[in-house]
Enzyme design. Structure first.
Site, PDB file in Angstrom:
ATOM      1  N   TRP A  69       0.813  -1.209   0.000  1.00 25.59           N
ATOM      2  CA  TRP A  69       0.000   0.000   0.000  1.00 25.59           C
ATOM      3  C   TRP A  69       0.849   1.262   0.000  1.00 25.59           C
ATOM      4  CZ3 TRP A  69      -4.576  -0.025  -1.826  1.00 25.59           C
ATOM      5  CH2 TRP A  69      -5.335  -1.207  -1.760  1.00 25.59           C
ATOM      6  N   LYS A  72     -12.743  -0.830   7.260  1.00 28.97           N
ATOM      7  CA  LYS A  72     -12.069  -1.859   8.063  1.00 28.97           C
ATOM      8  C   LYS A  72     -12.633  -1.939   9.476  1.00 28.97           C
ATOM      9  CE  LYS A  72      -9.140  -2.604   4.697  1.00 28.97           C
ATOM     10  NZ  LYS A  72      -9.268  -3.761   3.810  1.00 28.97           N
ATOM     11  N   ASP A  87      -1.385   6.993   6.347  1.00 27.65           N
ATOM     12  CA  ASP A  87      -2.531   6.212   5.912  1.00 27.65           C
ATOM     13  C   ASP A  87      -2.777   5.174   6.997  1.00 27.65           C
ATOM     14  OD1 ASP A  87      -4.392   4.543   4.788  1.00 27.65           O
ATOM     15  OD2 ASP A  87      -3.167   3.948   3.066  1.00 27.65           O
TER      16      ASP A  87
END
Length: 310
Positions: free
Chosen positions: A53, A146, A122
């Protein structure tokens, strides 16, 4: 939204000089919006290359600004995080970006550095799983799907001094300053996602807040890592100090058994254990809603599978 913001500020102890924005587009949209909103003319952006990511964020940022990689875990195949002592920060950086938890690589930042430039994170996959020193960050962003509800909502927590007039060419809806001025109502906010987020925030608070979430996450992951580490049948290549408490990634010593493992697990009601498509292996995602009983069921299955195939 005012009630949701109040709940979020209480859980995270967000200082008063930070704004909370409720945006659309997910965290991936912020990959490009960060340099467009935060950098001044002549500045670059620092990025920690910690895994899948982080690399997605780096690739998008490079479309809009010069990027300096402060350190990379690529040489170790992303089985460990580069220690802060190895970071090479650029003197003209406008911010330094990290990915707090790499879901596909099974790595998590456990200590956050105090930098001279704004630290940007992030936190999509471990947001609200532990207390966070918000005052060390210039900006935190996280998609909601999430631990905070359903897809469609992205939260941005940004320090006041980083809110600047949008540069020429940036649509107003994508300007952090404009959205802050309009209390995240420049355009219609994702109302259902916000409603679900409010329910989740109350659920977290009733269960003891972020300290309780962190304790539960540590215990769930500790039991699963212990099962992996006491076996030669399973292996986790990630260095223990950098292992994620949220996404436990591991492999079978005999990779030929992977598909059988996943199929038998599904038959036993243990779903979504396939590792990230770009990485492979097995991944157990232990988000806030996962009970300890889920980990116990998985480890029991792993015991049985090893007895049959070991």
């Amino acid at each position: 939204m005012a009630e949701i913001e109040q709940q979020l500020r209480a859980l995270l102890a967000i200082p008063p000089n930070y704004r909370v924005l409720f945006l659309q587009g997910g965290a991936s949209a912020q990959f490009g919006l960060l340099p467009l909103n935060l950098l001044r003319t002549g500045q670059c952006a620092d990025y920690l290359d910690s895994g899948h990511w982080a690399r997605k964020a780096i690739a998008e940022a490079r479309r809009h600004a010069p990027v300096n990689i402060v350190a990379s875990g690529a040489a170790e195949a992303f089985t460990a995080l580069p220690p802060f002592e190895r970071w090479q920060l650029a003197p003209d950086a406008g911010y330094c970006h990290i990915t707090s938890n790499e879901t596909g690589n099974g790595l998590q930042v456990h200590d956050f550095p105090d930098l001279a430039v704004p630290l940007v994170a992030d936190m999509t996959s471990d947001f609200l799983t532990r207390p966070v020193p918000v005052e060390r960050f210039g900006l935190i962003y996280a998609s909601a799907q999430k631990n905070l509800g359903v897809a469609g909502l992205c939260l941005v927590i940004v320090r006041d001094d980083l809110l600047r007039a949008p540069p020429r060419g940036l649509p107003a809806a994508f300007s952090y300053a404009v959205q802050a001025e309009q209390d995240s109502r420049f355009n219609t906010p994702p109302t259902f996602a916000l409603y679900v987020a409010g329910l989740m925030l109350r659920w977290i608070a009733r269960r003891g807040g972020l300290a309780a979430m962190a304790t539960a996450a540590r215990e769930r992951s500790r039991r699963l890592y212990r099962r992996i580490d006491t076996s030669e049948f399973y292996r986790c290549p990630q260095q223990p100090a950098d292992r994620s408490t949220i996404n436990v990634c591991f492999q079978l010593a005999d990779a030929r058994l992977l598909e059988t493992f996943l199929a038998r697990a599904a038959d036993d009601g243990l779903l979504n254990l396939r590792g990230h498509g770009a990485i492979g292996g097995v991944r157990a995602s232990l988000y806030n809603a996962m009970p300890l009983a889920g980990v116990e069921r998985l480890t029991a299955f792993m015991n049985d599978f090893e007895r049959l195939h070991g």
